[in-house]
Write a protein that holds these residues in place. Structure first.
Motif, short mmCIF file in Angstrom:
data_model
loop_
_atom_site.label_atom_id
_atom_site.label_comp_id
_atom_site.label_asym_id
_atom_site.label_seq_id
_atom_site.Cartn_x
_atom_site.Cartn_y
_atom_site.Cartn_z
N ALA B 121 -14.87 -32.21 28.85
CA ALA B 121 -14.72 -31.24 29.95
C ALA B 121 -16.00 -30.41 30.09
N LEU B 122 -16.54 -30.01 28.95
CA LEU B 122 -17.80 -29.25 28.97
C LEU B 122 -18.90 -30.05 29.62
N LYS B 123 -18.96 -31.34 29.26
CA LYS B 123 -20.02 -32.20 29.79
C LYS B 123 -19.86 -32.33 31.31
N MET B 124 -18.61 -32.42 31.75
CA MET B 124 -18.36 -32.52 33.18
C MET B 124 -18.87 -31.27 33.89
N ALA B 125 -18.70 -30.11 33.25
CA ALA B 125 -19.20 -28.86 33.83
C ALA B 125 -20.73 -28.88 33.89
N GLU B 126 -21.34 -29.40 32.84
CA GLU B 126 -22.81 -29.47 32.83
C GLU B 126 -23.33 -30.42 33.90
N ASP B 127 -22.61 -31.53 34.09
CA ASP B 127 -23.03 -32.53 35.07
C ASP B 127 -22.76 -32.10 36.51
N ASN B 128 -21.88 -31.13 36.70
CA ASN B 128 -21.51 -30.68 38.05
C ASN B 128 -21.73 -29.17 38.20
N PRO B 129 -22.99 -28.73 38.18
CA PRO B 129 -23.26 -27.29 38.16
C PRO B 129 -22.75 -26.56 39.41
N ASP B 130 -22.55 -27.30 40.53
CA ASP B 130 -22.09 -26.62 41.74
C ASP B 130 -20.56 -26.59 41.85
N LYS B 131 -19.87 -27.09 40.80
CA LYS B 131 -18.40 -27.05 40.80
C LYS B 131 -17.91 -26.17 39.66
N SER B 132 -16.65 -25.76 39.74
CA SER B 132 -16.03 -25.03 38.64
C SER B 132 -15.11 -25.99 37.90
N VAL B 133 -15.34 -26.14 36.61
CA VAL B 133 -14.51 -27.06 35.83
C VAL B 133 -13.52 -26.24 35.00
#
Lengths: 334, 364
Positions: B121-133
């Motif tokens: 989940a953290l990695k997904m947040a890092e990969d999608n800086p313009d989204k809120s994970v």
């Protein structure tokens, strides 16, 4: 720069011809394919078996095989499960643009090796290339024909009370080997997929006993689902013993970690046979001689009560129902 | 040593079973708190091999099952906010809330992803800086430490697009609530194995001391459960009540100190809503003020709408151990794994799912 598959490779034009000539016809060398007519033309007489399957496994390379080997073995095995001798296969690729040509060549190479081992020829084929994102790297469809010897009547509806249930080896190897490579889930294991062509094994079985009632390869949905299908098709119950079912320790461990039951995990080189009790020992001996049947065991028997139900005697001596797989364990394992 | 097949050996099981039959004289009702234990009990048919003196009841230890509809509705409402990506453990997807499920909103286009670890989940947040994970923090003490660790890591990396909806629950307070309700009379408790691996066996002492109920922490293999039942029978027959561990390879009396420190650092106790039991004081984990910028509850305007429960579903009663799936008129008819109405049919650790899959009449 690495050579990649472009949309033009599927256009039917020059690049497409080059790809077919260089990568496919040469690698899969056989006279029927080399003619490059619109259809492969050949003579066959007798009872034929005809089947098709599509392969979308992800990742396309996994320990013990790849999508090419799987596409041959899967279709060969579907023919073999009807007691047929597999003969000719078609091979269709749907390629996502950008796939490295080297990967495609590697896959065609495994198609060739698997076909050679299975004793089948790839006699016709097709290639389409789709836009990035319209497919995931590579999908393959194969269809196959085989011939069934006289006197053989193998069908999922032939199981009879009193029959024995035979399993050709350990379960869950393919599913766990593929899952171990998944992005976001990868764990290290020495486990390899059991992906293998079972035509020879079946030929040797039919030789030992032409009276085999049912054969099935427990792929998606695993052993539990195959047994449920057979019990329902034949209107019988199947009783198996947990202790008799061989499962590798690595598969047990991975299943514990992922919350799976090995009974539901896919296999690509195993078969389950339902046979008359008097032929069971003969078959066991014949199967154990084949390299894909070394760990063959009798895992249970067919009964008349509760038609359509599979019941398992647990290691504690208790009984429980074994239902079909509900939903999906993990998608795209074949 | 083989850690799985060794604990499934039939000859050892046979010995334990006959020992239990020999020793058990006093009728006793044991509850397995944990859904993982329920699954083992049904998968191996343990109820069938125990003597008639022993009655087994399933408890509320399935984190997905006890998540209240109001909380599910919050998660679903979060998924409707533009640019929010929901990440969750897989079982949550199918659980029906008041009007929809995460699976349904995903099919309608909401961004809902299954992950196997909070690090994904953290990695997904890092990969999608313009989204809120947003990670759905559902689970007991077993999963809370890794979620705490993900918050600490997000802080260290200075991430500002990672959030946790903390619906965590802790186990000892709910057992106290269950016992105080007087609805279920117990003569022994099979304490959860994975939860105890984190918190140790000490937090169960009050059950033996204040309520006089024997407690044994168990592992998840059939031999673990049989050994645990054997130890409970010993205590019952000797008129004792204390906390013992039948899962030494996984649990130490003091628990996992490092995991406990992580939890303590990031979370503080709070009241929590349990399906079937309502609000239980101190049974939840709230993100501490210091880390509140990661709290999805505070970061977003969540409008879940009114909550409603499925008509006829008795999951709440089943979770309290006062009814069994067989008492439910929806069970196996309107409510089946492929079309679940209540959460206990959805979760792989749910009682209804275990009854259904492994056969109430055969397995129970």
């Amino acid at each position: 720069m690495e050579d990649k598959i472009l949309l033009a490779h599927g256009s039917g034009g020059k690049l497409a011809h080059e790809l077919v000539e260089k990568s496919f016809v040469k690698a899969l060398a056989n006279p029927l394919l080399a003619k490059l007519d619109d259809s492969a033309v050949f003579d066959l007489s007798g009872r034929l078996a005809f089947t098709t399957d599509s392969y979308v496994v992800s990742p396309i390379f996994f320990p013990g095989g790849d999508i090419g080997k799987l596409a041959v073995c899967g279709t060969v095995n579907d023919l073999a499960m009807c007691g047929a001798k597999p003969l000719y296969l078609s091979l269709s690729f749907i390629i996502e643009e950008g796939l490295p040509q080297s990967e495609l060549e590697q896959i065609v190479d495994s198609v060739q090796k698997a076909a050679q081992e299975a004793g089948v020829e790839i006699v016709t084929g097709d290639t389409k290339v789709v836009h990035k994102g319209s497919a995931d790297k590579l999908f393959i469809n194969t269809a196959g024909v085989g011939i069934i010897a006289q006197g053989i009547d193998i069908s999922g509806s032939n199981a009879r009370p009193g029959d024995k249930v035979i399993l050709s080896g350990t379960i869950g190897d393919h599913g766990i080997a593929v899952i171990s490579q998944r992005e976001g889930l990868s764990f290290s294991t020495k486990l390899k997929s059991d992906c293998a062509p079972l035509g020879d094994l079946v030929a040797e079985m039919v030789n030992a006993s032409p009276n085999i009632h049912c054969l099935r390869d427990p792929t998606r949905g695993g052993l539990a689902t195959s047994l449920n299908e057979l019990a329902k098709q034949s209107g019988v119950s199947i009783r198996i013993e947990e202790e008799k079912i061989p499962v590798r320790e690595e598969v047990l461990a991975a299943c514990e970690m992922l919350g799976f039951d090995p009974l539901y995990v896919a296999n690509e080189g195993k078969l389950v046979a339902i046979v008359p009790a008097e032929d069971a020992d003969k078959l066991l001996t014949a199967m154990r001689k084949n390299k894909y049947g070394k760990n063959t065991t009798i895992i249970g028997e067919v009964g008349a009560e509760h038609p359509g139900r599979v019941v398992m005697k647990t290691v504690l001596g208790a009984s429980r129902i074994v239902d079909m797989l509900v939903g999906d364990l993990l998608p795209r394992i074949c | 040593m083989r850690f799985i097949s060794e604990f499934r050996r039939s000859e050892l099981a046979e010995g334990l079973i006959s020992q239990i039959h020999r020793k058990s004289r006093t009728p006793a009702r044991f509850m397995e708190f944990c859904g993982g234990h329920t699954v083992t009990i049904f998968r191996y048919g343990i109820r069938q091999v125990l003597p008639s003196t022993i009655e087994m009841v399933s408890g509320p230890g399935c984190p997905i099952c006890v998540t209240a509809n109001a909380d599910l509705d919050k998660a679903i409402a979060l998924s409707q906010i533009p640019d929010v990506i929901i990440t969750t453990f897989g079982d949550m997807l199918k659980v029906p809330g008041s009007r929809s499920s995460l699976q349904q909103v995903k099919a309608d286009g909401a961004q809902v992803h299954t992950v196997y670890s909070t690090m994904d989940a953290l990695k997904m947040a890092e990969d999608n800086p313009d989204k809120s994970v947003v990670f759905l923090g559902i689970g007991f003490e077993t999963t809370a430490p890794t979620i705490a660790a993900s918050i600490l890591q997000a802080e260290e990396k200075g991430m500002r697009n990672y959030y946790v909806l903390s619906l965590h629950k802790v186990c000892p307070p709910v057992i106290r609530a269950l016992l105080d309700s007087g609805e279920v009379k117990l003569d022994g408790l099979i304490c959860p194995g994975h939860v105890s691996a984190i918190i140790g066996s000490h937090p169960w002492e009050f059950i033996a001391r204040d309520y006089g109920i024997p407690c044994v922490v168990s592992g998840f293999e059939p031999l673990d459960i049989l050994q645990c039942v054997d130890m409970l029978v010993d205590q019952v027959e000797n008129g004792e009540s204390r906390v013992e561990i039948a899962y030494r390879r996984g649990v130490r009396p003091e628990g996992n100190q490092q995991a406990l420190r992580l939890m303590e650092q990031v979370f503080e106790p709070s009241p929590a809503q349990w399906r079937g039991m309502g609000e239980v004081p101190d049974s939840g984990l709230k993100i501490r003020k210091k880390y509140q910028c990661f709290d999805a509850e505070l970061a977003f305007d969540i409008e879940p709408g009114p909550t409603s429960e499925p008509v006829g579903c008795i999951c709440g009663d089943i979770l309290r151990g006062v009814k069994t799936p067989a008492d439910c008129r929806l069970f196996g008819k309107a409510c089946v794994p492929e079309n679940p109405i209540g959460p206990c049919m959805v979760s792989s650790e749910g009682s209804c799912s275990a009854y259904y899959l492994y056969g109430g009449s055969f397995g129970g």
